[in-house]
Design a protein around this motif. Structure first.
Motif, PDB file in Angstrom:
ATOM      1  N   ALA A 121      11.962  15.199   1.938  1.00  0.00           N
ATOM      2  CA  ALA A 121      12.125  14.996   3.375  1.00  0.00           C
ATOM      3  C   ALA A 121      10.851  14.497   4.041  1.00  0.00           C
ATOM      4  O   ALA A 121      10.907  13.858   5.095  1.00  0.00           O
ATOM      5  CB  ALA A 121      12.576  16.304   4.031  1.00  0.00           C
ATOM      6  N   THR A 122       9.703  14.751   3.424  1.00  0.00           N
ATOM      7  CA  THR A 122       8.423  14.343   4.024  1.00  0.00           C
ATOM      8  C   THR A 122       7.805  13.142   3.308  1.00  0.00           C
ATOM      9  O   THR A 122       6.677  12.766   3.627  1.00  0.00           O
ATOM     10  CB  THR A 122       7.423  15.510   3.975  1.00  0.00           C
ATOM     11  OG1 THR A 122       7.235  15.917   2.618  1.00  0.00           O
ATOM     12  CG2 THR A 122       7.934  16.695   4.782  1.00  0.00           C
ATOM     13  N   LEU A 123       8.541  12.554   2.378  1.00  0.00           N
ATOM     14  CA  LEU A 123       7.993  11.460   1.568  1.00  0.00           C
ATOM     15  C   LEU A 123       8.755  10.175   1.834  1.00  0.00           C
ATOM     16  O   LEU A 123       9.810   9.924   1.247  1.00  0.00           O
ATOM     17  CB  LEU A 123       8.068  11.803   0.075  1.00  0.00           C
ATOM     18  CG  LEU A 123       7.354  13.073  -0.390  1.00  0.00           C
ATOM     19  CD1 LEU A 123       7.564  13.270  -1.886  1.00  0.00           C
ATOM     20  CD2 LEU A 123       5.877  13.017  -0.052  1.00  0.00           C
TER      21      LEU A 123
ATOM     22  N   PHE B 156       0.823  -1.211   0.000  1.00  0.00           N
ATOM     23  CA  PHE B 156       0.000   0.000   0.000  1.00  0.00           C
ATOM     24  C   PHE B 156       0.858   1.262   0.000  1.00  0.00           C
ATOM     25  O   PHE B 156       1.803   1.397   0.785  1.00  0.00           O
ATOM     26  CB  PHE B 156      -0.941   0.001   1.211  1.00  0.00           C
ATOM     27  CG  PHE B 156      -1.972  -1.086   1.155  1.00  0.00           C
ATOM     28  CD1 PHE B 156      -3.103  -0.945   0.355  1.00  0.00           C
ATOM     29  CD2 PHE B 156      -1.807  -2.260   1.877  1.00  0.00           C
ATOM     30  CE1 PHE B 156      -4.055  -1.952   0.286  1.00  0.00           C
ATOM     31  CE2 PHE B 156      -2.750  -3.268   1.812  1.00  0.00           C
ATOM     32  CZ  PHE B 156      -3.878  -3.116   1.017  1.00  0.00           C
ATOM     33  N   SER B 157       0.502   2.167  -0.910  1.00  0.00           N
ATOM     34  CA  SER B 157       1.199   3.436  -1.050  1.00  0.00           C
ATOM     35  C   SER B 157       0.186   4.553  -1.229  1.00  0.00           C
ATOM     36  O   SER B 157      -1.014   4.306  -1.416  1.00  0.00           O
ATOM     37  CB  SER B 157       2.144   3.416  -2.265  1.00  0.00           C
ATOM     38  OG  SER B 157       3.168   2.463  -2.108  1.00  0.00           O
ATOM     39  N   VAL B 158       0.692   5.772  -1.215  1.00  0.00           N
ATOM     40  CA  VAL B 158      -0.127   6.940  -1.516  1.00  0.00           C
ATOM     41  C   VAL B 158       0.313   7.497  -2.862  1.00  0.00           C
ATOM     42  O   VAL B 158       1.494   7.817  -3.039  1.00  0.00           O
ATOM     43  CB  VAL B 158       0.025   8.026  -0.430  1.00  0.00           C
ATOM     44  CG1 VAL B 158      -0.800   9.263  -0.802  1.00  0.00           C
ATOM     45  CG2 VAL B 158      -0.409   7.495   0.924  1.00  0.00           C
ATOM     46  N   GLU B 159      -0.596   7.562  -3.806  1.00  0.00           N
ATOM     47  CA  GLU B 159      -0.302   8.195  -5.090  1.00  0.00           C
ATOM     48  C   GLU B 159      -0.451   9.702  -4.927  1.00  0.00           C
ATOM     49  O   GLU B 159      -1.520  10.203  -4.587  1.00  0.00           O
ATOM     50  CB  GLU B 159      -1.236   7.679  -6.176  1.00  0.00           C
ATOM     51  CG  GLU B 159      -0.935   8.265  -7.553  1.00  0.00           C
ATOM     52  CD  GLU B 159      -1.889   7.742  -8.616  1.00  0.00           C
ATOM     53  OE1 GLU B 159      -1.657   6.628  -9.105  1.00  0.00           O
ATOM     54  OE2 GLU B 159      -2.865   8.456  -8.921  1.00  0.00           O
TER      55      GLU B 159
ATOM     56  N   THR C 236       4.683   8.081  -5.997  1.00  0.00           N
ATOM     57  CA  THR C 236       4.037   7.477  -4.831  1.00  0.00           C
ATOM     58  C   THR C 236       4.947   7.622  -3.625  1.00  0.00           C
ATOM     59  O   THR C 236       6.159   7.840  -3.742  1.00  0.00           O
ATOM     60  CB  THR C 236       3.730   5.986  -5.064  1.00  0.00           C
ATOM     61  OG1 THR C 236       4.953   5.304  -5.410  1.00  0.00           O
ATOM     62  CG2 THR C 236       2.717   5.808  -6.180  1.00  0.00           C
ATOM     63  N   ALA C 237       4.363   7.488  -2.465  1.00  0.00           N
ATOM     64  CA  ALA C 237       5.128   7.507  -1.216  1.00  0.00           C
ATOM     65  C   ALA C 237       4.575   6.447  -0.281  1.00  0.00           C
ATOM     66  O   ALA C 237       3.388   6.120  -0.327  1.00  0.00           O
ATOM     67  CB  ALA C 237       5.060   8.884  -0.566  1.00  0.00           C
ATOM     68  N   GLY C 238       5.448   5.926   0.576  1.00  0.00           N
ATOM     69  CA  GLY C 238       5.025   4.911   1.529  1.00  0.00           C
ATOM     70  C   GLY C 238       5.087   3.510   0.954  1.00  0.00           C
ATOM     71  O   GLY C 238       4.963   3.310  -0.259  1.00  0.00           O
TER      72      GLY C 238
END
Length: 225
Positions: free
Chosen positions: A88-90, A66-69, A111-113
């Protein structure tokens, strides 16, 4: 008498029909042959890239899927600029060139996470919306991307944080977007991209091979540092 003969000769010559001037027949003009148009060389067949199945199929059930697009950009430059600006926030920021639409045009998905549970990705999405990284509270969405390209690994060791940072910087210095995930044994794996299906990884595989790397398609495992 002589005058009469001369006059007769003149009359005879006058009565003789005039000789037509000789005709000069021009040689026939032959047009130079026009060469047939040369057809263009045939286009080479599009390269068929064989994508091997993930090497760690047994990890599919425990993949960090699971990620955030965050963004879908139409250029790699736009996607990478977003990552550099907000890196820095990703956590586990990935840029994935993927085909989209009926024309299969390449877009660059950011994406992040990398989480095993959806609620973890939900928490990241909410935090990014509140922090202003995303333009509005409706921006961003949860996506399931269990696959990634493994490009390197760092064995478990003392000072693992510094070792992982050095490994990542080795690639970012070459303009490559990669991210680490810490494994259960204390080591780390360095990944590139995040994909829902194996065929989506084709463009990034070509790009990384062009950079001299040997990426391997895997189910991504581990957690963000």
């Amino acid at each position: 008498m002589i005058a009469a003969v001369g006059t007769g000769l003149m009359l005879a010559r006058a009565a003789r029909p005039a000789r037509a001037p000789a005709r000069v027949t021009a040689a026939p003009v032959t047009a130079a042959p026009v060469p047939a148009p040369v057809p263009p060389p045939p286009r080479p067949a599009p390269e068929t890239l064989y994508i091997a199945p993930p090497t760690n199929v047994n990890d599919s059930a425990s993949a960090s899927a699971f990620s955030v697009e965050l963004l879908v950009a139409n250029t790699a430059e736009g996607a990478n600029l977003f990552v550099r600006k907000n890196g820095a926030t990703l956590p586990a920021a990935a840029v994935s060139p993927v085909p989209i639409g009926p024309e299969r045009a390449t877009w660059y998905r950011v994406t992040a996470g990398a989480y095993t549970r959806r609620d973890q990705a939900d928490s990241l999405l909410l935090a990014l919306q509140k922090s202003g990284v995303l333009a509005s509270e409706s921006a961003g969405r949860i996506t399931r991307s269990p696959l990634a390209l493994l490009v390197d690994s760092v064995p478990s060791q003392g000072g693992i944080v510094d070792a992982v940072r050095a490994a990542v910087e080795k690639y970012t210095a070459r303009g490559l977007t990669v991210y680490p995930l810490i494994q259960d044994d204390g080591g780390a794996r360095i990944f590139a991209g995040a994909f829902a299906t194996a065929d989506q990884s084709a463009a990034l595989i070509r790009a990384l091979r062009g950079a001299g790397l040997k990426p391997v398609l895997v189910y991504r495992t581990g957690s963000t540092p």
